[in-house]
Design a protein around this motif. Structure first.
Motif, PDB file in Angstrom:
ATOM      1  N   PRO A   1     -43.948 -15.460  -1.114  1.00  0.00           N
ATOM      2  CA  PRO A   1     -43.712 -16.251  -2.333  1.00  0.00           C
ATOM      3  C   PRO A   1     -42.607 -17.281  -2.118  1.00  0.00           C
ATOM      4  O   PRO A   1     -41.593 -17.001  -1.481  1.00  0.00           O
ATOM      5  CB  PRO A   1     -43.304 -15.195  -3.376  1.00  0.00           C
ATOM      6  N   SER A   2     -42.838 -18.466  -2.625  1.00  0.00           N
ATOM      7  CA  SER A   2     -41.850 -19.536  -2.493  1.00  0.00           C
ATOM      8  C   SER A   2     -41.998 -20.491  -3.663  1.00  0.00           C
ATOM      9  O   SER A   2     -42.954 -20.406  -4.453  1.00  0.00           O
ATOM     10  CB  SER A   2     -42.042 -20.285  -1.165  1.00  0.00           C
TER      11      SER A   2
ATOM     12  N   ARG B   1     -50.973 -12.513   3.460  1.00  0.00           N
ATOM     13  CA  ARG B   1     -50.289 -12.845   2.222  1.00  0.00           C
ATOM     14  C   ARG B   1     -49.158 -13.824   2.511  1.00  0.00           C
ATOM     15  O   ARG B   1     -48.200 -13.482   3.210  1.00  0.00           O
ATOM     16  CB  ARG B   1     -49.711 -11.592   1.574  1.00  0.00           C
TER      17      ARG B   1
ATOM     18  N   ASN C   1     -45.436 -22.624  -3.181  1.00  0.00           N
ATOM     19  CA  ASN C   1     -46.732 -22.050  -3.551  1.00  0.00           C
ATOM     20  C   ASN C   1     -46.741 -21.396  -4.933  1.00  0.00           C
ATOM     21  O   ASN C   1     -47.808 -21.074  -5.455  1.00  0.00           O
ATOM     22  CB  ASN C   1     -47.204 -21.039  -2.496  1.00  0.00           C
ATOM     23  N   LYS C   2     -45.552 -21.167  -5.504  1.00  0.00           N
ATOM     24  CA  LYS C   2     -45.428 -20.614  -6.858  1.00  0.00           C
ATOM     25  C   LYS C   2     -46.156 -19.279  -7.014  1.00  0.00           C
ATOM     26  O   LYS C   2     -46.738 -18.974  -8.058  1.00  0.00           O
ATOM     27  CB  LYS C   2     -45.948 -21.610  -7.894  1.00  0.00           C
ATOM     28  N   LEU C   3     -46.138 -18.481  -5.955  1.00  0.00           N
ATOM     29  CA  LEU C   3     -46.769 -17.163  -6.007  1.00  0.00           C
ATOM     30  C   LEU C   3     -45.761 -16.128  -6.498  1.00  0.00           C
ATOM     31  O   LEU C   3     -44.572 -16.203  -6.177  1.00  0.00           O
ATOM     32  CB  LEU C   3     -47.291 -16.771  -4.623  1.00  0.00           C
ATOM     33  N   LYS C   4     -46.251 -15.153  -7.245  1.00  0.00           N
ATOM     34  CA  LYS C   4     -45.405 -14.120  -7.814  1.00  0.00           C
ATOM     35  C   LYS C   4     -45.786 -12.769  -7.229  1.00  0.00           C
ATOM     36  O   LYS C   4     -46.965 -12.476  -7.008  1.00  0.00           O
ATOM     37  CB  LYS C   4     -45.538 -14.090  -9.334  1.00  0.00           C
ATOM     38  N   THR C   5     -44.782 -11.946  -7.013  1.00  0.00           N
ATOM     39  CA  THR C   5     -45.025 -10.611  -6.460  1.00  0.00           C
ATOM     40  C   THR C   5     -45.835  -9.757  -7.417  1.00  0.00           C
ATOM     41  O   THR C   5     -46.699  -8.972  -6.988  1.00  0.00           O
ATOM     42  CB  THR C   5     -43.685  -9.932  -6.132  1.00  0.00           C
TER      43      THR C   5
ATOM     44  N   THR D   1     -53.328 -14.590  -4.558  1.00  0.00           N
ATOM     45  CA  THR D   1     -52.029 -14.485  -3.904  1.00  0.00           C
ATOM     46  C   THR D   1     -52.129 -14.171  -2.416  1.00  0.00           C
ATOM     47  O   THR D   1     -51.118 -14.187  -1.723  1.00  0.00           O
ATOM     48  CB  THR D   1     -51.190 -13.386  -4.577  1.00  0.00           C
TER      49      THR D   1
END
Length: 603
Positions: free
Chosen positions: A217-218, A214, A221-225, A194
């Motif tokens: 998240p969007s 870092r 990019n499909k990143l999770k907190t 991440t």
């Protein structure tokens, strides 16, 4: 002493420093604020520094009562009656000590949001803000962007580029002074999905600098907190176990100014559990939030000081600056010895050389003849081109293409920035934006004009050198952390393995039995038993056709040797023929200078 006159001089000099010019051949008066504040009211007598006392006396502001001959010299102390007009400042009863903070390292972090369109601005910022270590995040650079890397790296600095794998967006770069000897250390067992990170250490491993970027998240990019918080916990656990001092900085994309948010609360809890704390306060993003931070150990508060944020509006993030309490290493200035061949009297040098070479004998040992030949040339050089010692010079701090237009544009931008920050008027903001665009244009124009003029009329070699400096990849050299013994063994192993591989491939080749037998039974058609002596004309032709290149082992530069070929030729022909007839190659000619240049990095 006339206190009225001293009061007047004091009020005139209430700025940081003051200089009063005296026209009638009187000395100039230059005091610092600390020296003048030493004269404020006090029940005790204040002691004037010697140079202050002498200046006051020469200017006629100090009158001493005469004393009898033979009496002891009175202390230069006066009773001050000057009112204190600077509230809250304490007097300094001694000379101000040197500020040690100037010797600390200036460290900065900047999310530049693409260095491609800000390369010259980044270089300019590093130079004139006196940055020692600059961390750049979101550089948008890959390994092929060497032109941009060269532009963001000022003279006397090095750059470590760490692109984002598989995507040009993101990326980390570290720009630092050559004297710091920093290296990129792989982070074992700290893989994160991440955020990007890099660990930079000095060669002694007493200091570790970790940088983090870092991405927010969007949907793209499909990143999770939640995943980021897990990765962050593992990374903090990893760097907590590193020996020596530690600093972690970067763009965390966490609202440190909103401690009530769940992700911010989790990060603060993790930092507190491992004994860390975050030092940056105030907005670091143009929207007013604190997204960038500097993290240190709680028991190492003295390691970092003066954390500030420079919102320069060049990027959406400001530059986070701090002072690292490590003494800044001084650059190694080495004096070199040289001979000034440009001022040599060639006619007198040729006469002196002829006389000294006449005594060189080539009978018997060729090694002795070569030593005598070199000694005769050195003696002649010591007379007409003696060895000189150059003065150590510091490294050039600015690029060569900087000119007065760049300095004027920088000054104008700074003035417009001060005016806008003071007034906050829209018109001043517009002028500030225009001054920034003007500086960027002037930087590009100054560089273009400099290299255009440098290329006009240049020789092919000079053109190649200039173009290589602009676009070519820097020459890779062995790691500075390896000792000479380790490097020697590494090179030896490399070439030994190459030879073994070549021999292994040769063993796999099946030679024809018939052709192999013919190679052993076919008698030689000619024999080479001895060398034929050479003539002066033949040797002169060889020297004339050889390239005008020099090596540091050459006793004279090649162009000087060619200019005096007629003087060298008789004795040099004798030495060559002596070597050919005796079958002995001179020992001095068996030495070579080898500069290793790695074609690719060795993993």
């Amino acid at each position: 002493m006339d206190t009225t006159m001293l009061d007047s001089a004091y009020y005139v000099t209430m700025n940081e420093s003051v200089q009063l010019e005296q026209t009638n051949s009187m000395p100039s008066l230059l005091y610092t604020r600390s020296e003048l504040l030493a004269l404020k009211p006090s029940n005790n007598l204040c002691t004037l520094p010697t140079h202050v006392f002498q200046n006051l006396k020469d200017l006629g502001l100090l009158h001493l009562r005469s004393r009898r001959a033979g009496s002891h010299i009175r202390h230069r102390k006066i009773k001050s009656t000057i009112p204190n007009v600077r509230n809250g400042l304490q007097p300094s009863m001694s000379q101000p000590s040197q500020d040690n903070e100037s010797s600390y390292l200036n460290v900065a972090h900047w999310n530049v949001h693409s260095a491609c369109n800000k390369s010259l601005i980044i270089c300019d910022y590093i130079i004139f803000q006196n940055i020692d270590i600059m961390f750049l995040t979101e550089t948008w650079l890959d390994f092929n962007d060497q032109v941009i890397i060269n532009e963001i790296t000022p003279p006397g600095f090095m750059c470590i580029n760490i692109p984002r794998p598989g995507d040009k967006h993101g990326g980390i770069a570290v720009i630092f002074r050559d004297e710091l000897h920093l290296i990129h250390v792989p982070c074992d067992n700290s893989e994160t999905s991440t955020f990007e990170h890099a660990l930079i250490s000095d060669t002694t491993h007493h200091l570790h600098l970790a940088v983090i970027y870092r991405p927010p998240p969007s949907a793209r990019n499909k990143l999770k907190t939640s995943t980021f918080l897990s990765d962050f916990d593992r990374f903090i656990e990893y760097i907590d176990e590193l020996p020596g001092k530690l600093i972690c900085l970067g763009d965390f994309n966490i609202h440190f100014d909103c401690p009530h948010k769940l992700d911010t609360s989790h990060v603060h809890t993790t930092l507190t559990a491992y004994g860390f704390k975050q030092l940056v306060t105030g907005p670091t993003h143009k929207l007013g939030h604190t997204l960038d931070g500097i993290i240190v150990k709680s028991d190492n508060d003295e390691l970092v000081s003066d954390c500030t944020v420079d919102m320069n509006d060049i990027s959406d993030h400001g530059v986070v600056n701090c002072k690292l309490h490590f003494i800044k290493p001084q650059p190694v200035l080495m004096a070199s010895k040289f001979r000034d061949f440009r001022k040599i009297d060639h006619n007198a040098f040729a006469r002196e050389l002829t006389e000294r070479l006449h005594d060189v004998t080539c009978e018997g040992d060729v090694d002795t003849a070569v030593v005598e030949f070199n000694s005769a040339v050195n003696c002649a050089l010591d007379i007409y081109a003696p060895l000189l010692t150059s003065k150590p010079k510091p490294k050039r701090a600015k690029p060569r293409w900087y000119n007065n237009d760049v300095d004027d544009a920088r000054r104008g931008r700074r003035q417009a920035e001060r005016k806008w920050r003071k007034s906050r008027l829209p018109s001043d903001r517009t002028n500030y934006e225009q001054s920034k665009r003007k500086l960027a244009e002037v930087l590009v124009k100054a560089k273009s004009v400099f290299y255009r003029e440098s290329l006009i009329g240049s020789s092919p070699n000079e053109v190649f050198r200039i173009v290589n400096n602009l676009t070519g990849k820097p020459r890779l050299t062995p790691s500075i952390q390896d000792s000479p013994t380790v490097l020697a063994h590494a090179f030896s192993k490399f070439f030994t393995d190459r030879i073994k591989n070549i021999r292994a491939h040769m063993d796999d080749v099946q030679l024809d039995s018939t052709s192999s037998a013919d190679l052993h039974t076919c008698p030689p058609s000619a024999q080479f038993a001895h060398f034929m002596p050479i003539t002066k004309d033949y040797l002169h032709k060889v020297i004339k056709n050889s390239a005008t290149k020099s090596c540091q082992l050459d006793i004279v530069p090649t162009w000087v040797f060619k200019k005096h070929t007629a003087t060298f030729l008789p004795k040099l022909t004798e030495i060559v023929n002596t070597s050919l007839t005796s079958g002995v190659f001179p020992e001095l000619f068996k030495k070579a200078v080898i500069t290793p240049s790695l074609k690719k990095t060795i993993s």
